[in-house]
Scaffold this active site. Structure first.
Site, mmCIF file in Angstrom:
data_model
loop_
_atom_site.group_PDB
_atom_site.id
_atom_site.type_symbol
_atom_site.label_atom_id
_atom_site.label_comp_id
_atom_site.label_asym_id
_atom_site.label_seq_id
_atom_site.Cartn_x
_atom_site.Cartn_y
_atom_site.Cartn_z
ATOM 1 N N TYR A 15 -0.968 18.485 31.717
ATOM 2 C CA TYR A 15 -1.466 19.556 32.306
ATOM 3 C C TYR A 15 -2.389 19.216 33.215
ATOM 4 O O TYR A 15 -3.356 18.103 33.393
ATOM 5 C CB TYR A 15 -1.870 20.780 31.421
ATOM 6 C CG TYR A 15 -2.907 20.222 30.233
ATOM 7 C CD1 TYR A 15 -4.206 20.023 30.598
ATOM 8 C CD2 TYR A 15 -2.516 19.831 29.123
ATOM 9 C CE1 TYR A 15 -5.133 19.595 29.697
ATOM 10 C CE2 TYR A 15 -3.312 19.595 28.114
ATOM 11 C CZ TYR A 15 -4.586 19.409 28.320
ATOM 12 O OH TYR A 15 -5.560 19.169 27.594
ATOM 13 N N HIS A 50 -3.880 14.044 31.915
ATOM 14 C CA HIS A 50 -4.099 14.357 33.336
ATOM 15 C C HIS A 50 -3.336 13.060 34.209
ATOM 16 O O HIS A 50 -3.575 11.917 33.674
ATOM 17 C CB HIS A 50 -5.513 14.622 33.969
ATOM 18 C CG HIS A 50 -6.231 15.525 33.058
ATOM 19 N ND1 HIS A 50 -5.680 16.718 32.714
ATOM 20 C CD2 HIS A 50 -7.411 15.495 32.809
ATOM 21 C CE1 HIS A 50 -6.742 17.554 31.835
ATOM 22 N NE2 HIS A 50 -7.494 16.522 31.839
#
Length: 334
Positions: A260, A310
């Site tokens: 995400y 990430h």
């Protein structure tokens, strides 16, 4: 055959030809990729006028815009959640709940109803005056801010967006002193002054329950980590980052890279959607290639870059592309 009857037949024949030609033209138009720019121009016009007038020298959405930006940018998805837009599609809800899985999540609709009894059910105020030029400073936490002397430039913006810890006391010359919006999640929460809007990024239903608790009873002390049971913040200025917008950022802008988006990238896209002009500070490494926070003495710190959730390189490349296309202006510090 009478003259009126002949005219009616001719008229019907012409009408039939027009309808046939028009049907063929539209059918061909939507099959032919070479006519992409016609649909692109139409989409761009809609998105431009929905954002309202802009009086900046360089506006985020221009009439003659870039196809890449137009393909990714969707003005119709609002970054903040309200009662009205809180209903999530099944696909969005499953994706959002997957981010930080809960074993027995509470009923989402009931939690949202309780949430908007504690905080205002409204979205960010948007000035639509003809002379509007809404400026944003998105201030990251990179050590490249040390010695930058960007403070007064940052403070000159209408909206100043910071994230997570982001102290300003003692660092005003480099990072400024004003904060209008502070983006955080429960595990990174800090106390805020009465004039700052708390922008909560929720990863799960429990995070919405946490903000309710943190502003009222203080009963929630643990999510997957210990969290502040109470928080100092103006509950009339609390805003919730929409899970729908969260998913849009991940899919449209990051194209599924990483688990995400980072808080910094989510904050940047928040600014791109609410502001006409966006200046970006404190992103990336310092001049020596070190990744650390500006308040840290240890230049070799910065394990935050390797969280595993990430895709920092992809986010950085998209950010640089936005700067290259003059959608944002990046200040790289020292």
């Amino acid at each position: 055959m009478s003259l009126p009857r002949q005219r009616r037949i001719r008229t019907l024949a012409v009408l039939f030809c027009v309808i046939t030609f028009t049907t063929f033209l539209f059918s061909y138009t939507f099959r032919d990729p070479s006519l992409y720019f016609l649909k692109y121009a139409s989409h761009l016009s809609d998105s431009f006028f929905s954002k309202g007038p802009c009086a900046c020298q360089q506006c985020m959405v221009e009439v003659e815009d870039d196809p890449w930006f137009s393909e990714h940018f969707n003005q119709s998805i609002h970054p903040l959640m309200s009662r009205e837009n809180s209903v999530l599609s099944d696909e969005t809800f499953k994706w959002w709940q997957w981010l930080q899985s809960e074993r027995q999540p509470a009923n989402f609709s009931e939690v949202v109803e309780e949430l908007f009894q504690v905080i205002p059910d409204e979205v960010l105020y948007m000035d639509s005056s003809p002379e509007r030029c809404r400026t944003c400073s998105v201030v990251g936490n990179s050590g490249n801010l040390k010695g930058s002397h960007y403070g007064s430039l940052i403070d000159s913006s209408d909206f100043i967006i910071r994230m997570n810890q982001a102290p300003t006391s003692g660092f005003e010359e480099d990072v400024g002193s004003r904060t209008t919006h502070h983006v955080m999640y429960p595990e990174s929460a800090i106390d805020l002054d009465n004039n700052t809007s708390l922008v909560l990024i929720p990863f799960k239903t429990l995070d919405l329950q946490w903000i309710i608790s943190a502003l009222t009873t203080g009963t929630i002390k643990y999510t997957y980590l210990p969290v502040m049971s109470r928080i100092k913040a103006n509950k009339d200025k609390v805003l919730i980052y929409s899970p729908t917008f969260f998913k849009y950022v991940y899919e449209a802008w990051l194209e599924g890279h990483g688990r995400y988006p980072s808080t910094g990238f989510l904050s940047l896209l928040f600014a791109i959607h609410i502001c006409d002009e966006v200046n970006v500070f404190g992103f990336g490494a310092d001049q020596y290639g070190n990744w650390h926070h500006y308040w840290e003495e240890n230049r070799l710190a910065g394990a935050f870059r390797h969280t595993g959730v990430h895709d920092g390189s992809y986010e950085h490349n998209v950010t640089l592309l936005l700067a290259d296309k003059h959608k944002i202006q990046m200040f790289k510090g020292r």
